[in-house]
Design an enzyme around this catalytic site. Structure first.
Site, PDB file in Angstrom:
ATOM      1  N   ASP A  16      17.334 -15.457  20.636  1.00 26.39           N
ATOM      2  CA  ASP A  16      18.148 -16.615  20.237  1.00 26.39           C
ATOM      3  C   ASP A  16      17.267 -17.761  19.741  1.00 26.39           C
ATOM      4  OD1 ASP A  16      20.498 -17.906  19.767  1.00 26.39           O
ATOM      5  OD2 ASP A  16      20.982 -18.326  21.858  1.00 26.39           O
ATOM      6  N   HIS A 206      25.185 -18.996  29.430  1.00 25.08           N
ATOM      7  CA  HIS A 206      24.256 -19.224  28.314  1.00 25.08           C
ATOM      8  C   HIS A 206      24.594 -20.591  27.712  1.00 25.08           C
ATOM      9  CE1 HIS A 206      22.432 -17.515  24.397  1.00 25.08           C
ATOM     10  NE2 HIS A 206      23.055 -18.605  23.987  1.00 25.08           N
ATOM     11  N   CYS A 239      21.133 -24.713  16.503  1.00 25.80           N
ATOM     12  CA  CYS A 239      22.522 -24.311  16.421  1.00 25.80           C
ATOM     13  C   CYS A 239      22.914 -24.378  14.955  1.00 25.80           C
ATOM     14  CB  CYS A 239      23.382 -25.241  17.270  1.00 25.80           C
ATOM     15  SG  CYS A 239      25.130 -24.946  17.045  1.00 25.80           S
ATOM     16  N   ASN A 248      18.480 -23.494  22.981  1.00 24.27           N
ATOM     17  CA  ASN A 248      18.933 -23.121  24.329  1.00 24.27           C
ATOM     18  C   ASN A 248      18.316 -24.066  25.355  1.00 24.27           C
ATOM     19  OD1 ASN A 248      18.332 -20.165  22.851  1.00 24.27           O
ATOM     20  ND2 ASN A 248      20.292 -20.357  23.853  1.00 24.27           N
TER      21      ASN A 248
HETATM   22 ZN    ZN Z   1      22.911 -19.008  21.912  1.00 25.98          ZN
END
Ligand code: ZN
Length: 304
Positions: A16, A206, A239, A248
């Site tokens: 991620d 998450h 994002c 994150n």
């Molecule tokens: Zn994520």
């Protein structure tokens, strides 16, 4: 306070984090990152994604990354969006698949080009194959708390999606605050209800730290009885729906907070800080970790 003795942290920076960074790392550096993270003591690392390289060029080297890390003493997961991704994942020798879907149709159509219901049907066939292939599996549901297109996600909707996943055999279900707009009150409300309805399911939370609520949300999750969390080394990532947003929650900040609360994680914190330093060198930019920032600004010599 109701605190567990131990919490499970799944390091997801290599997937991620790296998928959302502007700068792409060489394959060798990704492999070194996963090796060093493994040496810190994580049980599981989400190492890459088998999404088509056209959508995520940063992770186009998924096969090479897995083939050179799969013998490490850690369970490696990779994100698997569809049948084609599944074929690639199985050949690579990865240990576990993270099957993705969105809780909201708007995000699902934009991100995966299919509705939530269509995702569940797709995942159902992948899940039955994963059972035959003895592949570990977890579901990962995006936009559980809020959606960039639909606003706050209705709890009833989340309950239905989770129920559908349970019916097709999932025992581990990740719930993602994709945009980073959850708050601790909502986290506690949603997770208490889910825990009550699906007591046998291992939920994994998450959070993205877009508005700085990530650790507060973890704390609310712990109070609701959720003991597994995703986090990313150096808070890597971002994002796609909020330009300039942080990624994150940072693994360093999360583990530092948990250890200070006498909650074990199995992760060697000093080794982790050395990995932070390595990531900083790779990207040559301050990391999105409050702990790292504080050390870097005031006493950088502590991190060597
Ligand atoms: Zn994520």
């Amino acid at each position: 306070m109701n605190l567990p003795k131990k919490l499970k942290i799944i390091e997801i920076g290599p997937r991620d984090g790296l998928q959302n960074e502007k700068k792409n790392l060489d394959t060798d550096k990704k492999i070194e990152l996963i090796k060093q993270l493994s040496a810190c003591g994580f049980e599981e690392i989400e190492a890459t994604s088998f999404v088509h390289p056209k959508w995520i060029p940063n992770l186009a080297d998924a096969e090479a990354v897995i083939s050179q890390t799969k013998d490490l003493p850690v369970k490696l997961f990779a994100l698997v969006p569809n049948k084609h991704g599944y074929e690639r994942a199985i050949i690579s020798g990865v240990h576990g698949a993270t099957f993705v879907l969105s809780a909201t149709d708007s995000h699902s159509l934009k991100n995966l080009n299919r509705t939530t219901e269509e995702s569940i049907r797709e995942i159902e066939s992948l899940m039955s194959r994963a059972k035959q292939d003895d592949l570990l599996a977890r579901a990962s549901v995006s936009t559980v708390f809020g959606c960039p297109f639909e606003g706050r996600t209705n709890l009833e909707r989340v309950l239905k999606v989770v129920n559908d996943l349970v019916k097709i055999g999932f025992e581990r279900i990740g719930l993602c605050d994709t945009v980073g707009i959850a708050n601790p009150d909502q986290t506690f409300e949603y997770m208490s209800k889910l825990k009550k309805e699906f007591a046998e399911i291992e939920f994994e939370l998450h959070f993205h730290n877009t508005y700085g609520r990530g650790l507060a949300n973890v704390y609310a999750g712990i109070q609701a009885g959720i003991y597994s969390y995703d986090s990313s080394i150096g808070g890597l990532g971002g994002c796609p729906y909020a330009p300039g947003a942080t990624g994150n929650i940072s693994t360093e900040d999360l583990i530092d907070m948990l250890h200070s609360m006498k909650i074990e994680t199995g992760v060697d914190f000093n080794k982790l800080l050395k990995v932070s330093k390595m990531v900083n060198t790779y990207f040559n930019k301050p990391l999105d970790s409050q702990l790292w920032r504080t050390n870097y600004n005031s006493c950088s010599q502590q991190i060597v």
